[in-house]
Design a protein around this motif. Structure first.
Motif, PDB file in Angstrom:
ATOM      1  N   ILE A  23      54.411 -34.910  -6.501  1.00 55.16           N
ATOM      2  CA  ILE A  23      53.591 -33.752  -6.866  1.00 55.16           C
ATOM      3  C   ILE A  23      53.811 -33.410  -8.336  1.00 55.16           C
ATOM      4  O   ILE A  23      52.859 -33.194  -9.087  1.00 55.16           O
ATOM      5  N   SER A  24      55.069 -33.400  -8.762  1.00 57.36           N
ATOM      6  CA  SER A  24      55.414 -33.075 -10.149  1.00 57.36           C
ATOM      7  C   SER A  24      54.769 -34.053 -11.119  1.00 57.36           C
ATOM      8  O   SER A  24      54.222 -33.650 -12.156  1.00 57.36           O
ATOM      9  N   THR A  25      54.836 -35.329 -10.781  1.00 59.02           N
ATOM     10  CA  THR A  25      54.252 -36.360 -11.636  1.00 59.02           C
ATOM     11  C   THR A  25      52.749 -36.175 -11.758  1.00 59.02           C
ATOM     12  O   THR A  25      52.189 -36.255 -12.849  1.00 59.02           O
ATOM     13  N   ARG A  26      52.115 -35.894 -10.662  1.00 59.54           N
ATOM     14  CA  ARG A  26      50.653 -35.714 -10.664  1.00 59.54           C
ATOM     15  C   ARG A  26      50.255 -34.472 -11.460  1.00 59.54           C
ATOM     16  O   ARG A  26      49.306 -34.503 -12.245  1.00 59.54           O
ATOM     17  N   ILE A  27      50.984 -33.382 -11.272  1.00 61.78           N
ATOM     18  CA  ILE A  27      50.689 -32.147 -12.011  1.00 61.78           C
ATOM     19  C   ILE A  27      50.868 -32.374 -13.507  1.00 61.78           C
ATOM     20  O   ILE A  27      50.018 -31.996 -14.309  1.00 61.78           O
ATOM     21  N   ALA A  28      51.970 -33.025 -13.885  1.00 60.48           N
ATOM     22  CA  ALA A  28      52.257 -33.248 -15.299  1.00 60.48           C
ATOM     23  C   ALA A  28      51.272 -34.224 -15.937  1.00 60.48           C
ATOM     24  O   ALA A  28      50.782 -33.984 -17.041  1.00 60.48           O
ATOM     25  N   SER A  29      50.955 -35.306 -15.242  1.00 64.68           N
ATOM     26  CA  SER A  29      50.109 -36.337 -15.847  1.00 64.68           C
ATOM     27  C   SER A  29      48.631 -35.959 -15.878  1.00 64.68           C
ATOM     28  O   SER A  29      47.900 -36.414 -16.752  1.00 64.68           O
ATOM     29  N   GLU A  30      48.200 -35.128 -14.956  1.00 63.13           N
ATOM     30  CA  GLU A  30      46.779 -34.793 -14.900  1.00 63.13           C
ATOM     31  C   GLU A  30      46.471 -33.379 -15.348  1.00 63.13           C
ATOM     32  O   GLU A  30      45.325 -32.946 -15.317  1.00 63.13           O
ATOM     33  N   GLY A  31      47.502 -32.633 -15.742  1.00 59.32           N
ATOM     34  CA  GLY A  31      47.282 -31.306 -16.309  1.00 59.32           C
ATOM     35  C   GLY A  31      46.830 -30.245 -15.322  1.00 59.32           C
ATOM     36  O   GLY A  31      46.163 -29.294 -15.710  1.00 59.32           O
ATOM     37  N   TYR A  32      47.190 -30.396 -14.051  1.00 57.32           N
ATOM     38  CA  TYR A  32      46.828 -29.388 -13.062  1.00 57.32           C
ATOM     39  C   TYR A  32      47.703 -28.142 -13.210  1.00 57.32           C
ATOM     40  O   TYR A  32      48.831 -28.226 -13.686  1.00 57.32           O
ATOM     41  N   ASN A  33      47.182 -26.999 -12.761  1.00 53.94           N
ATOM     42  CA  ASN A  33      47.980 -25.772 -12.700  1.00 53.94           C
ATOM     43  C   ASN A  33      48.906 -25.799 -11.495  1.00 53.94           C
ATOM     44  O   ASN A  33      49.939 -25.156 -11.475  1.00 53.94           O
ATOM     45  N   GLY A  34      48.492 -26.498 -10.480  1.00 51.06           N
ATOM     46  CA  GLY A  34      49.241 -26.577  -9.246  1.00 51.06           C
ATOM     47  C   GLY A  34      48.429 -27.337  -8.220  1.00 51.06           C
ATOM     48  O   GLY A  34      47.327 -27.802  -8.516  1.00 51.06           O
ATOM     49  N   MET A  35      48.971 -27.451  -7.027  1.00 48.10           N
ATOM     50  CA  MET A  35      48.280 -28.146  -5.945  1.00 48.10           C
ATOM     51  C   MET A  35      48.386 -27.350  -4.663  1.00 48.10           C
ATOM     52  O   MET A  35      49.485 -26.955  -4.263  1.00 48.10           O
ATOM     53  N   PRO A  36      47.255 -27.140  -4.006  1.00 49.89           N
ATOM     54  CA  PRO A  36      47.295 -26.494  -2.691  1.00 49.89           C
ATOM     55  C   PRO A  36      47.967 -27.414  -1.672  1.00 49.89           C
ATOM     56  O   PRO A  36      47.820 -28.629  -1.719  1.00 49.89           O
ATOM     57  N   ILE A  37      48.702 -26.814  -0.757  1.00 46.73           N
ATOM     58  CA  ILE A  37      49.333 -27.540   0.341  1.00 46.73           C
ATOM     59  C   ILE A  37      48.564 -27.176   1.605  1.00 46.73           C
ATOM     60  O   ILE A  37      48.359 -25.995   1.900  1.00 46.73           O
ATOM     61  N   ILE A  38      48.134 -28.195   2.331  1.00 49.01           N
ATOM     62  CA  ILE A  38      47.330 -27.957   3.536  1.00 49.01           C
ATOM     63  C   ILE A  38      48.029 -28.527   4.758  1.00 49.01           C
ATOM     64  O   ILE A  38      48.866 -29.409   4.654  1.00 49.01           O
ATOM     65  N   ASN A  39      47.646 -28.016   5.926  1.00 48.02           N
ATOM     66  CA  ASN A  39      48.162 -28.569   7.181  1.00 48.02           C
ATOM     67  C   ASN A  39      47.168 -29.594   7.714  1.00 48.02           C
ATOM     68  O   ASN A  39      46.193 -29.946   7.030  1.00 48.02           O
ATOM     69  N   GLU A  40      47.390 -30.059   8.939  1.00 49.91           N
ATOM     70  CA  GLU A  40      46.551 -31.116   9.509  1.00 49.91           C
ATOM     71  C   GLU A  40      45.103 -30.699   9.735  1.00 49.91           C
ATOM     72  O   GLU A  40      44.215 -31.540   9.826  1.00 49.91           O
ATOM     73  N   THR A  41      44.816 -29.405   9.794  1.00 50.63           N
ATOM     74  CA  THR A  41      43.429 -28.949   9.977  1.00 50.63           C
ATOM     75  C   THR A  41      42.744 -28.620   8.650  1.00 50.63           C
ATOM     76  O   THR A  41      41.590 -28.203   8.637  1.00 50.63           O
ATOM     77  N   GLY A  42      43.461 -28.787   7.543  1.00 46.64           N
ATOM     78  CA  GLY A  42      42.885 -28.488   6.232  1.00 46.64           C
ATOM     79  C   GLY A  42      43.074 -27.050   5.791  1.00 46.64           C
ATOM     80  O   GLY A  42      42.535 -26.638   4.771  1.00 46.64           O
ATOM     81  N   ALA A  43      43.858 -26.286   6.562  1.00 43.80           N
ATOM     82  CA  ALA A  43      44.117 -24.884   6.205  1.00 43.80           C
ATOM     83  C   ALA A  43      45.185 -24.805   5.121  1.00 43.80           C
ATOM     84  O   ALA A  43      46.154 -25.570   5.122  1.00 43.80           O
ATOM     85  N   VAL A  44      45.009 -23.875   4.208  1.00 42.15           N
ATOM     86  CA  VAL A  44      45.980 -23.666   3.131  1.00 42.15           C
ATOM     87  C   VAL A  44      47.221 -22.999   3.707  1.00 42.15           C
ATOM     88  O   VAL A  44      47.142 -21.936   4.306  1.00 42.15           O
TER      89      VAL A  44
END
Length: 136
Positions: A23-44
């Protein structure tokens, strides 16, 4: 303007068992503010932001051994797609956050459908000053 007018729908999400280093690598390399975490139904169920990662680093945690569930902010602020940008800005300002997950229906359906970042709102507001002319 409503959330659906400015939200990004092409977003990267992860499940709670994703490795913190990935997650850290993806945030740093792509300039995201963060990433939502979802469960198996797609709920945040959470969000991992740069600040969450920095806190883990400050606490001398090994990102290779942590998962999203270990560092995520649980129960993040979410809004429905009909929320106004004024409401979004108020929450961002009051809570000091950069991004708000947008869910299908805030009251009974927490499936993620997009995110609104500070950048999204600013870009849309500035674009109102220009007119696009399409080609036939």
């Amino acid at each position: 303007m409503k959330a659906y007018d400015v939200m990004s729908v092409d977003i990267v999400v992860v499940k709670e068992d994703a490795k913190a280093i990935e997650i850290s690598t993806r945030i740093a390399s792509e300039g995201y503010n963060g990433m939502p975490i979802i469960n198996e139904t797609g709920a945040v169920i959470g969000i991992v932001t740069t600040l969450d990662i920095l806190k883990a680093i400050k606490d001398n945690k090994d990102l290779d051994k942590l998962s999203a569930k270990d560092i995520m902010t649980r129960h993040p602020s979410t809004l429905g797609q009909d929320a106004s940008t004024d409401e979004i800005i108020d929450i961002m300002y009051r809570k000091g956050i950069d991004m708000i997950p947008i869910v299908a229906n805030e009251e009974d359906d927490s499936r993620l459908i997009g995110v609104v970042s500070r950048h999204d709102i600013l870009k849309e507001k500035l674009n109102e000053r220009f007119v696009s002319i399409g080609r036939d």
